[in-house]
Motif scaffolding. Structure first.
Motif, PDB file in Angstrom:
ATOM      1  N   MET A 139      13.843 -12.879   4.013  1.00  0.00           N
ATOM      2  CA  MET A 139      13.111 -11.819   3.318  1.00  0.00           C
ATOM      3  C   MET A 139      13.671 -10.443   3.677  1.00  0.00           C
ATOM      4  SD  MET A 139      11.301 -13.527   1.403  1.00  0.00           S
ATOM      5  CE  MET A 139      11.077 -12.053   0.472  1.00  0.00           C
ATOM      6  N   LEU A 140      14.024 -10.264   4.944  1.00  0.00           N
ATOM      7  CA  LEU A 140      14.585  -8.974   5.347  1.00  0.00           C
ATOM      8  C   LEU A 140      15.893  -8.725   4.611  1.00  0.00           C
ATOM      9  CD1 LEU A 140      13.809  -8.827   9.174  1.00  0.00           C
ATOM     10  CD2 LEU A 140      12.809  -7.451   7.358  1.00  0.00           C
ATOM     11  N   ASN A 141      16.689  -9.768   4.483  1.00  0.00           N
ATOM     12  CA  ASN A 141      17.926  -9.631   3.707  1.00  0.00           C
ATOM     13  C   ASN A 141      17.637  -9.247   2.267  1.00  0.00           C
ATOM     14  OD1 ASN A 141      20.243  -9.991   5.313  1.00  0.00           O
ATOM     15  ND2 ASN A 141      19.749 -12.169   5.535  1.00  0.00           N
ATOM     16  N   VAL A 142      16.602  -9.894   1.711  1.00  0.00           N
ATOM     17  CA  VAL A 142      16.263  -9.648   0.312  1.00  0.00           C
ATOM     18  C   VAL A 142      15.921  -8.171   0.080  1.00  0.00           C
ATOM     19  CG1 VAL A 142      14.471 -10.095  -1.435  1.00  0.00           C
ATOM     20  CG2 VAL A 142      15.556 -11.997  -0.252  1.00  0.00           C
ATOM     21  N   ARG A 186      10.012  -1.089   2.907  1.00  0.00           N
ATOM     22  CA  ARG A 186      10.778  -2.322   2.689  1.00  0.00           C
ATOM     23  C   ARG A 186      10.184  -3.481   3.486  1.00  0.00           C
ATOM     24  NH1 ARG A 186      16.125  -1.465   0.398  1.00  0.00           N
ATOM     25  NH2 ARG A 186      16.353   0.752   0.034  1.00  0.00           N
ATOM     26  N   VAL A 187       9.751  -3.200   4.720  1.00  0.00           N
ATOM     27  CA  VAL A 187       9.124  -4.240   5.533  1.00  0.00           C
ATOM     28  C   VAL A 187       7.833  -4.712   4.860  1.00  0.00           C
ATOM     29  CG1 VAL A 187       8.023  -4.755   7.749  1.00  0.00           C
ATOM     30  CG2 VAL A 187      10.134  -3.413   7.684  1.00  0.00           C
ATOM     31  N   ALA A 188       7.051  -3.747   4.368  1.00  0.00           N
ATOM     32  CA  ALA A 188       5.793  -4.105   3.695  1.00  0.00           C
ATOM     33  C   ALA A 188       6.060  -4.972   2.467  1.00  0.00           C
ATOM     34  CB  ALA A 188       5.028  -2.847   3.299  1.00  0.00           C
ATOM     35  N   PHE A 239       0.813  -1.213   0.000  1.00  0.00           N
ATOM     36  CA  PHE A 239       0.000   0.000   0.000  1.00  0.00           C
ATOM     37  C   PHE A 239       0.848   1.265   0.000  1.00  0.00           C
ATOM     38  CE2 PHE A 239      -2.785  -3.204   1.932  1.00  0.00           C
ATOM     39  CZ  PHE A 239      -3.893  -3.058   1.127  1.00  0.00           C
ATOM     40  N   GLN A 240       0.126   2.392  -0.140  1.00  0.00           N
ATOM     41  CA  GLN A 240       0.807   3.675  -0.214  1.00  0.00           C
ATOM     42  C   GLN A 240       1.465   4.080   1.102  1.00  0.00           C
ATOM     43  OE1 GLN A 240      -1.518   6.922  -1.653  1.00  0.00           O
ATOM     44  NE2 GLN A 240       0.044   8.420  -1.223  1.00  0.00           N
ATOM     45  N   ASP A 241       0.665   4.058   2.185  1.00  0.00           N
ATOM     46  CA  ASP A 241       1.171   4.606   3.433  1.00  0.00           C
ATOM     47  C   ASP A 241       1.889   3.525   4.220  1.00  0.00           C
ATOM     48  OD1 ASP A 241       1.685   5.635   5.882  1.00  0.00           O
ATOM     49  OD2 ASP A 241      -0.272   6.558   6.151  1.00  0.00           O
ATOM     50  N   PRO A 242       3.215   3.592   4.272  1.00  0.00           N
ATOM     51  CA  PRO A 242       3.952   2.500   4.905  1.00  0.00           C
ATOM     52  C   PRO A 242       3.712   2.420   6.405  1.00  0.00           C
ATOM     53  CG  PRO A 242       5.446   4.280   4.293  1.00  0.00           C
ATOM     54  CD  PRO A 242       4.097   4.642   3.762  1.00  0.00           C
ATOM     55  N   PHE A 243       3.328   3.526   7.045  1.00  0.00           N
ATOM     56  CA  PHE A 243       3.143   3.472   8.500  1.00  0.00           C
ATOM     57  C   PHE A 243       1.827   2.809   8.860  1.00  0.00           C
ATOM     58  CE2 PHE A 243       6.175   6.931   8.008  1.00  0.00           C
ATOM     59  CZ  PHE A 243       7.167   6.497   8.877  1.00  0.00           C
ATOM     60  N   SER A 244       0.731   3.242   8.204  1.00  0.00           N
ATOM     61  CA  SER A 244      -0.566   2.727   8.623  1.00  0.00           C
ATOM     62  C   SER A 244      -0.810   1.316   8.103  1.00  0.00           C
ATOM     63  CB  SER A 244      -1.682   3.670   8.180  1.00  0.00           C
ATOM     64  OG  SER A 244      -1.736   3.714   6.781  1.00  0.00           O
TER      65      SER A 244
END
Lengths: 357, 337
Positions: free
Chosen positions: B148-151, B174-176, B111-116
């Motif tokens: 995945m985090l490495n990727v 990046r987490v999303a 999604f657009q908003d990475p925080f929410s």
């Protein structure tokens, strides 16, 4: 201008950078707005955020200066300081902001609010939040006019309708009585511009005025601002994160990074010969419709420095592909290396522009 | 009421069609209230498109044109009013909720908003492995999350235990992305994934998306209002206006030679570092604003703002038709013909 590159680097390295020794940006004299050595710091808890550091620029009547930079670069804080909106007890402001010869820093709140709106106006990013949702837009403009000028209500109303027409709001007579929620985002921004223009300001500050708008609406609003600038001979300060906006609509550009102006030049000259590696990074990181699909964007690693820590050396040094030893120990001053073109870098010289792809 | 249009197979490398959308229509009812026109919002009307395995299809358009609704209707959240969405050959619209959940595992969203879009209370590592709960053991999940985090370029030792508020916008995004990729999807719907990011961070994320696509052979449905961003990531681009697709074409050809007047107007309005003040090359403007989707114009929905509109445009809805190899346009009088 005959000083060689290494001499210059040496000179700026030796000169104490903070106060008086920093070179003025391209000719700040004789302009409507003159900002010199502006410093803004916020006290947040135990730490100090150095938001703006030694920023100087000027804008003449009828001219447009663009300030571009990423979030946290200090561009909006600069705008807000000019408007005198940062007066909280935890804000420290230094340097000088002269408007038509009058020093704005230290001016009484009363004198300042006379200037604001009548001489200096702001078009903010979010038109929704700058309009009162419970008052008809026409009435809000009438209020703005009557706050600064002793005009009868009827005359103010005629002027408000005229203004709504000038910002090309369709059917202004009818729109006058509408509430903000009845207008689209683009129309609301037009209403805000009408309000900003209500007292024929001499300086208009557009702080990301089109960022929230669609591209076709953005083009309409920027065109409108350019036309109005010509009609009113206004000076304009366009603040944007979008280098393409600056390219299309400004006469001069100042690029800010970590609270400092790192490059400043007439727009055409800047785009033809970028010298500061940060400006270069910005240009190369923006996808444009002129590039081929899937061509990798050149990225610089890392993030901007933490503004709560005093920065030693060039703020961009940690991310800069051209970094040298001196960059990490001394702060490069903003020097006019070429006529009207200043940049703050030890490495990039007047002879060669940074390689453009 | 449904007008069927020939849906064109994409120019995908191996020709395998991953997603096939036919006559997808989504409508919402809005209750009239002061200042709001009530009625049926024609958010997406009879949209047909297809997407090959590993292909990136960009969908570009202005606010309110239905591009996000299109993405959500494809994902069946909420289910569309009518039409077909075939994913790996299965029509998602007719699936029961349980079957749908299973089928949808191979499609993910950013999604657009990475925080929410991240749970503020969860650790980064838990966010990334959440879609895997119930599919593999705990240790395996943790291993997968670390991978995945490495990727996505986040060092697990530094980021795995952090919470979203301890991350920057780019890191959150990046987490999303790591979360979306953890289940090994074939399709990732990216809804304005870089719009809220700063320029330099945006470039990092765009490059990351590009690398991941080539490495993992994922298809993207990439939604954005930003033409330049869409051009950067897409193999083909679909232009939407007021709930309908105006034009679909291979990216470079769409930008070099737009066929629909609306595409041309969008391109003209886009500021570019090459269009300079006083150079006469400033963005051109089209007048007015898009009409309401509650009461869209008859015939071609762009006709009220189109410089080339004629009587036929009001009377007859132009169908999306293929007029050259891989080039579809919904216009009675396409440019350059």
């Amino acid at each position: 201008m005959a000083v060689s590159r290494s001499d210059r680097a040496l000179k700026s390295a030796v000169a104490p950078n903070a106060s008086g020794a920093a070179a003025p940006s391209p000719a700040t004299a004789g302009r409507l707005l003159e900002v010199e050595h502006l410093e803004v710091a916020f006290q947040v808890g135990a730490s100090t955020v150095h938001a703006v550091n030694d920023v100087s620029f000027g804008i003449a009547e009828g001219r447009t200066l663009g300030i571009i930079g990423e979030s946290g670069s200090g561009k909006s804080v600069t705008a807000r300081t000019i408007l005198g909106l940062l007066r909280a007890s935890n804000v420290r402001v230094g340097g000088s902001i002269r408007f038509d010869g009058t020093e704005l820093l230290g001016l009484s709140e009363r004198r300042l609010s006379e200037l604001r709106g009548s001489q200096i106006a702001l078009v903010p990013q979010d038109p929704t939040r700058s309009l009162n949702p419970t008052v008809q837009i026409g009435k809000q403009i009438v209020e703005a006019i009557r706050l600064h000028e002793a005009v009868p209500r009827e005359a103010a109303k005629r002027r408000a309708i005229d203004l709504l027409g000038r910002v090309r709001l369709p059917s202004p007579n009818q729109r006058f009585f509408e509430y903000p929620h009845q207008l689209s985002g683009g129309m609301r921004q037009r209403a805000v511009i009408a309000m900003a223009l209500s007292c024929s300001p001499r300086l208009l500050i557009a702080d990301e005025a089109t960022t929230a708008l669609d591209v076709t609406t953005q083009a309409q609003i920027m065109e409108l601002l350019m036309d109005l600038q010509r009609d009113f001979n206004m000076a304009m300060l366009v603040i944007s994160h979008d280098i393409a906006i600056a390219a299309a609509y400004t006469d001069e550009v100042a690029v800010m990074y970590a609270g400092r102006v790192v490059e400043h030049a007439p727009t055409g000259r800047l785009l033809e010969g970028v010298r500061m590696p940060y400006t270069q990074a910005l240009l190369e990181a923006v996808p444009t419709i002129d590039r081929a699909p899937h061509a990798p964007l050149r990225v610089v690693p890392g993030v901007p420095p933490d503004p709560t820590h005093a920065i030693v050396g060039c703020a961009f040094a940690k991310r800069c592909p051209l970094v040298q030893e001196i960059c990490t120990t001394e702060t490069p001053a903003l020097l006019e290396h070429l006529p009207l073109h200043s940049w703050a870098c030890f490495v990039s010289g007047p002879e060669v522009a940074v390689e453009r792809r | 009421m449904s007008v069927t249009t020939a849906s064109v197979t994409p120019a995908s490398a191996n020709g395998e069609t991953l997603l096939e959308v036919r006559d997808l229509t989504q409508e919402f009812y809005v209750r009239p209230r002061p200042g709001v026109l009530g009625g049926v919002v024609h958010a997406v009307s009879e949209v047909s498109l297809s997407l090959g395995a590993g292909e990136a299809l960009g969908v570009v358009g202005e606010t309110g044109c239905g591009k996000s609704t299109l993405a959500r209707s494809i994902l069946q959240m909420p289910r569309p009013k009518s039409g077909e969405v075939r994913f790996h050959g299965t029509d998602l619209v007719s699936l029961r909720p349980k079957e749908l959940r299973e089928a949808r595992r191979r499609m993910q969203v950013v999604f657009q908003d990475p925080f929410s879009s991240l749970d503020p209370k969860m650790r980064v590592a838990d966010i990334v492995q959440e879609p895997l709960v119930g599919r593999m053991g705990k240790d395996e999940r943790a291993e997968r999350a670390e991978h995945m985090l490495n990727v996505v370029g986040l060092t697990p030792s530094r980021f795995a235990d952090r919470r979203p508020r301890q991350l920057s916008g780019g890191q959150c995004q990046r987490v999303a992305i790591a979360r979306a990729l953890s289940v090994g999807p074939d399709l990732v719907v990216c809804d304005e994934p870089v719009s809220s990011l700063d320029v330099l961070v945006q470039a990092q994320i765009l490059n990351l998306l590009e690398e991941l696509r080539t490495e993992l052979h994922i298809a993207y449905l990439f939604i954005s209002h930003d033409l330049a961003v869409v051009k950067q990531v897409s193999d083909r681009v679909a232009v939407m206006y007021l709930g309908r697709i105006c034009e679909v074409a291979p990216t470079a050809r769409l930008f070099d030679e737009p066929l629909h007047p609306y595409t041309a107007a969008l391109l003209d309005a886009n500021p570019s570092v090459h269009a300079r003040k006083g150079s006469g090359a400033r963005p051109a403007t089209i007048t007015g604003e898009p009409p309401s989707a509650v009461n869209p114009p008859s015939g071609c929905r762009f006709r009220t703002r189109c410089p080339l509109a004629q009587e036929r445009c009001a009377a007859e809805t132009p169908l999306l038709r293929e007029i050259a190899a891989g080039r579809q346009v919904a216009c009675h009088f396409p440019l350059g013909s």
